[in-house]
Scaffold this active site. Structure first.
Site, PDB file in Angstrom:
ATOM      1  CE  LYS A  15       1.610 -24.988 -14.097  1.00 25.94           C
ATOM      2  NZ  LYS A  15       2.158 -25.544 -15.356  1.00 25.94           N
ATOM      3  NE  ARG A  90       4.495 -30.345 -11.825  1.00 26.19           N
ATOM      4  CZ  ARG A  90       4.853 -29.078 -11.942  1.00 26.19           C
ATOM      5  NH1 ARG A  90       4.446 -28.196 -11.046  1.00 26.19           N
ATOM      6  NH2 ARG A  90       5.594 -28.689 -12.925  1.00 26.19           N
ATOM      7  NE  ARG A 129       8.751 -20.872 -19.210  1.00 23.43           N
ATOM      8  CZ  ARG A 129       7.995 -21.687 -18.485  1.00 23.43           C
ATOM      9  NH1 ARG A 129       6.729 -21.371 -18.239  1.00 23.43           N
ATOM     10  NH2 ARG A 129       8.471 -22.812 -18.021  1.00 23.43           N
ATOM     11  NE  ARG A 162      11.402 -23.191 -15.397  1.00 23.40           N
ATOM     12  CZ  ARG A 162      10.212 -23.704 -15.081  1.00 23.40           C
ATOM     13  NH1 ARG A 162       9.209 -22.897 -14.841  1.00 23.40           N
ATOM     14  NH2 ARG A 162      10.035 -24.989 -15.000  1.00 23.40           N
ATOM     15  NE  ARG A 173       9.407 -28.648 -17.258  1.00 21.38           N
ATOM     16  CZ  ARG A 173       9.713 -27.471 -17.832  1.00 21.38           C
ATOM     17  NH1 ARG A 173      10.732 -27.367 -18.651  1.00 21.38           N
ATOM     18  NH2 ARG A 173       8.987 -26.407 -17.568  1.00 21.38           N
TER      19      ARG A 173
HETATM   20  P1  AMP Z   1       7.263 -25.582 -12.617  1.00 21.09           P
HETATM   21  O1  AMP Z   1       7.924 -24.275 -12.382  1.00 21.09           O
HETATM   22  O2  AMP Z   1       5.900 -25.671 -12.014  1.00 21.09           O
HETATM   23  O3  AMP Z   1       7.289 -25.993 -14.070  1.00 21.09           O
HETATM   24  O4  AMP Z   1       8.146 -26.698 -11.838  1.00 21.09           O
HETATM   25  C1  AMP Z   1       9.505 -26.918 -12.181  1.00 21.09           C
HETATM   26  C2  AMP Z   1       9.955 -28.252 -11.651  1.00 21.09           C
HETATM   27  O5  AMP Z   1       9.860 -28.273 -10.214  1.00 21.09           O
HETATM   28  C3  AMP Z   1       9.123 -29.449 -12.118  1.00 21.09           C
HETATM   29  O6  AMP Z   1       9.515 -29.921 -13.398  1.00 21.09           O
HETATM   30  C4  AMP Z   1       9.433 -30.455 -11.011  1.00 21.09           C
HETATM   31  O7  AMP Z   1      10.718 -31.017 -11.188  1.00 21.09           O
HETATM   32  C5  AMP Z   1       9.482 -29.567  -9.760  1.00 21.09           C
HETATM   33  N1  AMP Z   1       8.133 -29.465  -9.125  1.00 21.09           N
HETATM   34  C6  AMP Z   1       7.335 -28.377  -9.069  1.00 21.09           C
HETATM   35  N2  AMP Z   1       6.184 -28.662  -8.424  1.00 21.09           N
HETATM   36  C7  AMP Z   1       6.255 -29.967  -8.070  1.00 21.09           C
HETATM   37  C8  AMP Z   1       5.385 -30.872  -7.391  1.00 21.09           C
HETATM   38  N3  AMP Z   1       4.159 -30.487  -6.945  1.00 21.09           N
HETATM   39  N4  AMP Z   1       5.805 -32.144  -7.196  1.00 21.09           N
HETATM   40  C9  AMP Z   1       7.006 -32.548  -7.616  1.00 21.09           C
HETATM   41  N5  AMP Z   1       7.882 -31.771  -8.277  1.00 21.09           N
HETATM   42  C10 AMP Z   1       7.524 -30.479  -8.505  1.00 21.09           C
END
Ligand code: AMP
Length: 227
Positions: A15, A90, A129, A162, A173
């Site tokens: 993404k 999400r 990554r 990360r 996740r």
């Molecule tokens: P990402 O960078 O999109 O993988 O997001 C990293 C983490 O941020 C996720 O594993 C969640 O803990 C939190 N997060 C990101 N977007 C959301 C969302 N829309 N709702 C809830 N938690 C989120």
């Protein structure tokens, strides 16, 4: 013409990489909720402190915190030309609140791009990554390594892994994606907005498919506007 896009897919689907390309070509605001949370954590804000508890464990941050953060961000003027929402909604609650707030406005959703990859490939991508601290460019130490180890090719920034890119968080996740995010996809499929893209292909091929979906949408809707 306005262009409001949601980009969806499990962790590691690409993404972030596709979002960078879409933002550059179509000049729309890239809003990544994960990046926003990581920024809050870096600045040690109250929101960051609350969010980090969940993020570390690979759980979703509570809906009310996430929704408020996104709606505030969407009200900023750089979103008037369109937005690319990466990582939101999400959960069905997030999708329902979001749709209700934007449905009658120019901020309603035009396209949902869904990146699909099989689970084994995802684990490999995530564990390998590395991300640039300065510009956010994404590398993979096996398939897309930087020229110099630990250093970003684009800006010379330091590459890092990360905190939640480990097997344990990743399992959670993935589970949360299955349980909470798959119903969001079903919801947008019913509205005929979803375009599935095979994201197991090379970056160039995935990008060609993404571009095709967006360009076709723009061509059809520019015609409609002219009629
Ligand atoms: P990402 O960078 O999109 O993988 O997001 C990293 C983490 O941020 C996720 O594993 C969640 O803990 C939190 N997060 C990101 N977007 C959301 C969302 N829309 N709702 C809830 N938690 C989120």
């Amino acid at each position: 013409m306005k262009l409001n896009i949601l980009i969806m897919g499990p962790a590691g689907a690409g993404k972030g990489t596709m979002s960078e390309l879409i933002e550059k070509k179509y000049n729309i605001a890239h809003i990544s909720t994960g990046d926003m949370f990581r920024n809050e954590i870096k600045n040690n804000t109250q929101l960051g402190q609350r969010a980090s508890e969940y993020i570390k464990q690979g759980l979703l941050v509570p809906d009310e915190l996430t929704i408020e953060m996104v709606l505030n961000r969407l009200s900023q003027p750089d979103c008037d030309n369109g937005y690319l929402l990466d990582g939101f909604p999400r959960s069905l609650i997030q999708a329902n609140v979001f749709d209700t707030k934007v449905i009658e406005t120019p901020k309603d959703v035009n396209l949902v791009i869904n990146l699909t990859v099989d689970k084994e490939a995802l684990i490999d991508r995530i564990v390998n990554r590395r991300i640039c601290r300065k510009c956010g460019a994404v590398y993979n130490i096996n398939t897309l390594p930087p020229k110099q180890e630990g250093i970003c090719d684009e800006c010379g920034g330091e590459l890092y892994q990360r905190a939640d890119d480990n097997r344990e968080s990743l399992e959670r996740r993935m589970q949360s994606y299955e349980v909470e995010t798959t119903p969001v996809l079903t919801h947008y499929k019913r509205l005929n907005l979803v375009h599935d893209i095979n994201a197991s292909q090379t970056i160039e091929k995935v990008w060609a498919d993404v571009e095709k979906v967006i360009d076709e949408y723009l061509a059809q809707n520019t015609q409609k506007e002219e009629m």
